[in-house]
Enzyme design. Structure first.
Site, PDB file in Angstrom:
ATOM      1  N   PHE A   1     -19.939  34.268  70.206  1.00  0.00           N
ATOM      2  CA  PHE A   1     -20.334  33.871  71.559  1.00  0.00           C
ATOM      3  C   PHE A   1     -20.042  32.376  71.775  1.00  0.00           C
ATOM      4  CE2 PHE A   1     -23.692  32.252  74.478  1.00  0.00           C
ATOM      5  CZ  PHE A   1     -23.216  32.870  75.629  1.00  0.00           C
TER       6      PHE A   1
ATOM      7  N   MET B   1      -0.195  15.262 100.646  1.00  0.00           N
ATOM      8  CA  MET B   1       1.091  15.041  99.990  1.00  0.00           C
ATOM      9  C   MET B   1       1.881  16.353  99.904  1.00  0.00           C
ATOM     10  SD  MET B   1       2.960  12.628  98.907  1.00  0.00           S
ATOM     11  CE  MET B   1       2.211  11.160  98.194  1.00  0.00           C
TER      12      MET B   1
END
Lengths: 160, 599
Positions: free
Chosen positions: B152, B510
């Site tokens: 985990f 941009m």
């Protein structure tokens, strides 16, 4: 142009991955790579056969030296070097071909390391050209398996 | 104790006495904090030992986020004399640490848990690697017995970050930790700085340990160039003495080597004009007549002309990035080239140079200054001034519509050109770089190499933690700010009075600009909506302000700067303004577009 680099590295987990990763990330070619212990404790020596022009070779050398675990890099391509690899070659044999094969093997100073009814396994040591030549000669008989170590190399000592 | 002081001194800046000018206003408090270094914590566990070593290494603040595998470290931090800033996302923590590092020159410290905590750091680590920012990244890892079992929250963060760190470690045995910490700080802060990651399995930090002092660093195989040898200095001096059109091309290496003061003196002594990369801005004062400007894709006209026409290019602490060089075949075609960099691998990597010197650029400049070189540059300077006159940068003040350039111009004026400014990435970043008159190194904190949206705000947070008395402004895009907007809670919680200036044009500006020029105005998914930033600010408890005209903008900035707390300013600017000049991708630096009609 083929290049041979001798690289001294710290013997630590992950060092091979760092070097292999560097080559793949920057688009450098690896023809072969061999690793084993060296004359220094806790250090391994790698022999890397690669290719590229002078500028690429300088860049490979500089990028390798940037890795913390790389202690020395030597481009030994231009030097007088001893270069060897070992190959195991398994080739089919029949009663008819066995004699012909052993004639071929003779000048190569090989060891026959395994013999079975229908095949033999040959161990050959030499520079890459010699190993390539032997494989080429054996192919017509039926080569079923090849395992090569890759090149390990060292600069020759001055004789005079 | 001696070892740790040595380590701290090896950090690049701010040096007592101050090579770095303005940034040292904050440095005095830093030195004072070091002088009264807190007592070392009690050591019972590996995590206690880690904290003890960090304190010895001079660490005063960690940016982090807890989780299962770092619980032992957090338990040790509970009583350790180290400040912890809890961000709201691990990416915020790593960018904050970058901001801290960029304004101080000392390594930023990041702490995250294993698995997703560690992988959330990846963008920031890659960013720090590209921009040579010193970081110590501490990640939790599952216990050694579980490594490799897909446990985990297990991720191979050492494998993942190998290509984006200067070096990384996994601590398998607690007895290795002291040397690893010492080496990590040494590697991160010396030579070309960069991020170093230390992966800490839970059983190692949670297991027993006794105090060990911080040893001297001894990373076998790590080498750092020092000064240039005499032959190299001779070659550089001869080239400079014979040049008629020499140009200094400076970058981030000047900042990280603390060479700004020496560079100023050298340029003035030799009368050689100076052009800077984005990362070098501030290393040479913009108001100096020898300053030609930023060069490259959005560089100033005069700077790109100068680099095209110079006969000697003196590259100090730069890496010939593609955003600077443009098409390599057309890059500075008439010049001989000197390249000084502390990273040997940068020499000749992108551009072949005649004189390549692997050295600390500060020491190289010092050695060159002793040669008292006096090339005749009067005609060359006149030619550059002609280019300035041909195409000056226009801040477009006074128009009724609010132009983004006006916002930057006003910010500069009203902060007395003295703010620490961080940015995100895109149009607003280029306008900030071009229109804020930089005075000092470490004044601009921006993501140069990786171009990381969402960088600026957490970086501002980290900068403000490092320099609590300075004005810290984050110039953000409306899209970029949304990428790490959650850190508003972090600035509130820690009383960090960061001022955010959003250049809000409703677009990924941009991207839209490129679509306008190169994709026939097909604005695919570059139009982006935003929440009401004023209300967002207010929901977090910050001050939210909005401006739509130049007059309102001035009022808003004045109000923000006088407000004692975090402020979000929403500047609603002209939507389709473009950044000029622009060197299109694949073109040479002399092939600039200067306005839209030309594109």
């Amino acid at each position: 142009m083929e290049r041979t680099m001798s690289v001294l590295v710290n013997d630590r987990p992950g060092v091979l991955a760092r070097i292999a990763g560097l080559f793949s990330r920057r688009g450098f070619n690896i023809a072969s790579i061999t690793v084993g212990s060296s004359e220094r404790a806790e250090c391994s020596r790698m022999t890397i056969v690669t290719s590229g022009d002078d500028r690429t070779a300088r860049q490979i050398e500089a990028q390798l030296l940037k890795l913390i675990d790389v202690l020395e890099v030597e481009d030994i391509s231009a030097e007088r070097i001893v270069s060897r690899e070992l190959a195991l070659i398994k080739v089919d044999t029949t009663r008819e071909t066995r004699l012909e094969i052993s004639h071929i093997l003779e000048p190569f100073r090989v060891a026959i390391v395994d013999v079975a009814h229908s095949s033999i396994t040959v161990e050959v040591t030499g520079d890459t050209e010699k190993v390539d030549a032997l494989i080429g000669l054996l192919r017509p008989f039926g080569v079923t398996q090849i395992a090569r170590t890759g090149v390990t190399a060292m600069v020759r000592s001055q004789t005079v | 104790m001696q070892a740790s002081e040595q380590l701290v001194n090896q950090g690049r800046a701010p040096l007592p006495g101050g090579q770095d000018g303005m940034a040292n206003e904050g440095a005095d408090t830093v030195s004072a904090a070091e002088a009264k270094r807190p007592a070392l914590p009690v050591v019972k566990t590996g995590a206690d030992l880690l904290c003890s070593l960090l304190v010895e290494a001079g660490v005063d603040v960690i940016f982090g986020y807890p989780g299962g595998a770092v619980l032992p470290v957090y338990d040790a931090l509970f009583s350790a004399p180290i400040r912890h800033i809890l961000t709201r996302h691990e990416q915020g923590a790593v960018h904050a640490a970058q901001g801290y590092a960029r304004v101080t020159g000392r390594p930023g410290i990041v702490l995250a848990t294993s698995g997703p905590g560690a992988t959330n750091l990846v963008t920031g680590i890659a960013d720090a690697y590209m921009d040579s920012t010193p970081l110590i990244v501490l990640t939790g890892q599952v216990a050694t017995a579980s490594i490799g079992t897909d446990a985990f929250q297990e991720a191979d963060i050492v494998g993942i970050t190998t290509p984006i760190t200067k070096h990384n470690y996994q601590v398998r045995h607690i007895e290795d930790l002291p040397q690893i910490v010492a080496d990590a700080f040494h590697i991160a802060t010396t030579g070309r700085p960069g991020p170093v990651l230390i992966d800490l399995p839970k059983d190692v930090t949670g297991g027993p340990a006794a105090r060990v002092g911080l040893p001297d660093p001894s990373p076998l195989g790590y080498r750092v160039p020092t000064g240039p040898d005499e032959a190299a200095v001779d070659a550089m001096a001869a080239a400079i003495a014979g040049a008629r059109r020499p140009l200094l091309y400076i970058g981030g290496g000047i900042v990280s080597s603390g060479a700004a003061e020496r560079l100023r003196a050298f340029a003035r002594q030799t009368r050689i004009p100076v052009a800077s990369t984005l990362m070098g801005l501030g290393a040479f004062p913009n108001d100096d007549p020898l300053f030609v400007g930023m060069l490259g894709m959005h560089g100033k006209y005069a700077a790109n002309q100068a680099i095209t026409h110079c006969d000697l290019l003196i590259a100090f602490g730069v890496r010939f990035d593609d955003r600077v060089t443009g098409k390599l075949e057309r890059f500075s075609p008439h010049s001989r080239k000197i390249h000084v960099d502390i990273d040997q691998a940068e020499l000749g990597k992108n551009v072949a140079v005649e004189i390549a010197v692997a050295a600390d650029v500060s020491l190289a400049i010092e050695a060159l200054a002793k040669r008292e070189l006096q090339p005749d540059t009067a005609e060359w300077i006149a030619q550059i001034n002609g280019w300035h006159a041909d195409w000056p940068l226009d801040a477009k003040r006074g128009a009724s519509v609010l132009k983004p350039q006006t916002v930057i111009d006003l910010l500069a004026e009203l902060t007395g050109r003295a703010a620490i400014v961080t940015t995100d990435v895109g149009q607003h970043q280029m306008w900030t770089a071009l229109f804020y008159p930089w005075r000092a190194p470490r004044q601009l904190v921006t993501s140069g190499g990786l171009g990381t949206m969402g960088y600026g705000f957490p970086a501002a947070l980290g900068a403000q933690v490092a320099l609590p008395d300075r004005t810290v402004v984050c110039v953000a895009g409306d899209a970029s700010f949304q990428m790490n907007i959650q850190e508003l809670q972090t600035v509130m919680e820690n009383d960090l009075p960061v001022k955010v200036a959003i250049i809000n044009n409703g677009f990924l500006g941009m991207v839209r600009q490129w679509q306008q020029f190169f994709y026939d105005k097909r604005y695919a998914h570059s139009r982006i909506s935003s929440p009401d930033f004023v209300k967002v600010a207010e929901a977090f408890g910050a001050l939210g302000l909005r401006a739509r005209t130049p007059q309102e903008a001035e009022q808003v900035i004045r109000q923000a700067l006088s407000y004692d707390g975090p402020v979000v300013m929403d500047f609603v600017v002209e939507e389709e303004e473009n950044v000029f000049p622009m060197v299109p991708a694949g073109k040479g630096t002399d092939e600039m577009l200067l306005d839209w009609e030309e594109a």
